[in-house]
Design an enzyme around this catalytic site. Structure first.
Site, PDB file in Angstrom:
ATOM      1  N   PRO A 124       0.669  -1.336   0.044  1.00 13.82           N
ATOM      2  CA  PRO A 124       0.040   0.101  -0.062  1.00 13.82           C
ATOM      3  C   PRO A 124       0.746   1.220   0.075  1.00 13.82           C
ATOM      4  O   PRO A 124       0.494   2.433  -0.554  1.00 13.82           O
ATOM      5  CB  PRO A 124      -0.890   0.023   1.139  1.00 13.82           C
ATOM      6  N   TYR A 125       1.786   1.321   0.875  1.00  9.59           N
ATOM      7  CA  TYR A 125       2.912   2.561   0.760  1.00  9.59           C
ATOM      8  C   TYR A 125       3.625   2.683  -0.561  1.00  9.59           C
ATOM      9  O   TYR A 125       3.481   3.806  -1.009  1.00  9.59           O
ATOM     10  CB  TYR A 125       4.095   2.156   1.956  1.00  9.59           C
ATOM     11  N   MET A 126       3.844   1.683  -1.184  1.00 10.27           N
ATOM     12  CA  MET A 126       4.563   1.769  -2.505  1.00 10.27           C
ATOM     13  C   MET A 126       3.587   2.359  -3.561  1.00 10.27           C
ATOM     14  O   MET A 126       4.040   2.979  -4.309  1.00 10.27           O
ATOM     15  CB  MET A 126       5.289   0.425  -2.864  1.00 10.27           C
TER      16      MET A 126
END
Length: 209
Positions: A124-126
């Protein structure tokens, strides 16, 4: 030229702010609350209280470029990733465009464009970083995107590489990222560029040209 530092209270942000202050480079540190202000005031660094999850346009007053090194952190969920790493970054680019800022300097992540290749917890962060970078590069604001590898807490070597092959690893110290940020902030002619940053053996001026 005063630089607004979003994410100033983070690990990279604090190191960058201290370096900039020591170098006489004008900055304004955006912090979430007055409780965070003492560290900056002790060092003579200007602050403004604003929250990426609220209204923060007032923080841009008196500035003409922005550094975005905010992050939701490893201990939060995808909800914070969406609001800070994605929507906060997008809103920052839109405000910078509206105000005619000279540059937006983004601290992104190595291989953000390939989120499915990241560990599941990091996807999700990437994905948020990938979307925020894409929005920035199409926003019309002159930009620089720094893509550090895996972050460590090693001391600054001020020696860099721009490929895994050159580095021999995929990591870089937060201290080195802070030094790279300072170089970019002090080099206004660098625009519309992306740079992979890893620990290596070259000076930052050889990487960022």
């Amino acid at each position: 030229m005063t630089t607004l530092v979003i994410g100033a209270n983070g690990q990279i942000g604090k190191q960058f702010c201290e370096l900039a202050q020591q170098a006489g480079t004008p900055i304004k540190a955006m912090i979430r609350s007055e409780e965070q202000a003492s560290w900056f005031k002790e060092r003579g660094i200007d602050t403004v209280v604003a929250d990426l999850e609220g209204e923060f346009e007032h923080a841009f007053e008196g500035c003409d470029q922005v550094v975005f090194t905010a992050g939701s952190g490893p201990h939060t969920g995808p909800d914070k990733t969406l609001m800070i790493d994605l929507y906060g970054a997008i809103r920052t680019a839109d405000i910078a465009k509206q105000k005619g800022f000279s540059r937006y300097i983004m601290v992104s992540a190595m291989r953000a464009e390939k989120p499915l290749e990241a560990p599941e917890k990091m996807r999700p962060y990437m994905a948020a970083k990938f979307a925020a970078d894409a929005h920035l590069s199409n926003s019309g604001v002159p930009y620089v995107i720094l893509k550090p590898g895996r972050l460590t807490d090693e001391a600054a070597s001020q020696q860099f590489a721009s490929t895994v092959e050159e580095s021999g690893d995929n990591q870089i110290s937060r201290a080195n990222v802070a030094h790279a940020l300072l170089h970019v902030v002090q080099t206004p002619g660098v625009v519309n560029q992306e740079y992979l940053l890893l620990d290596g053996k070259r000076s930052i001026s050889e990487i960022v040209q």
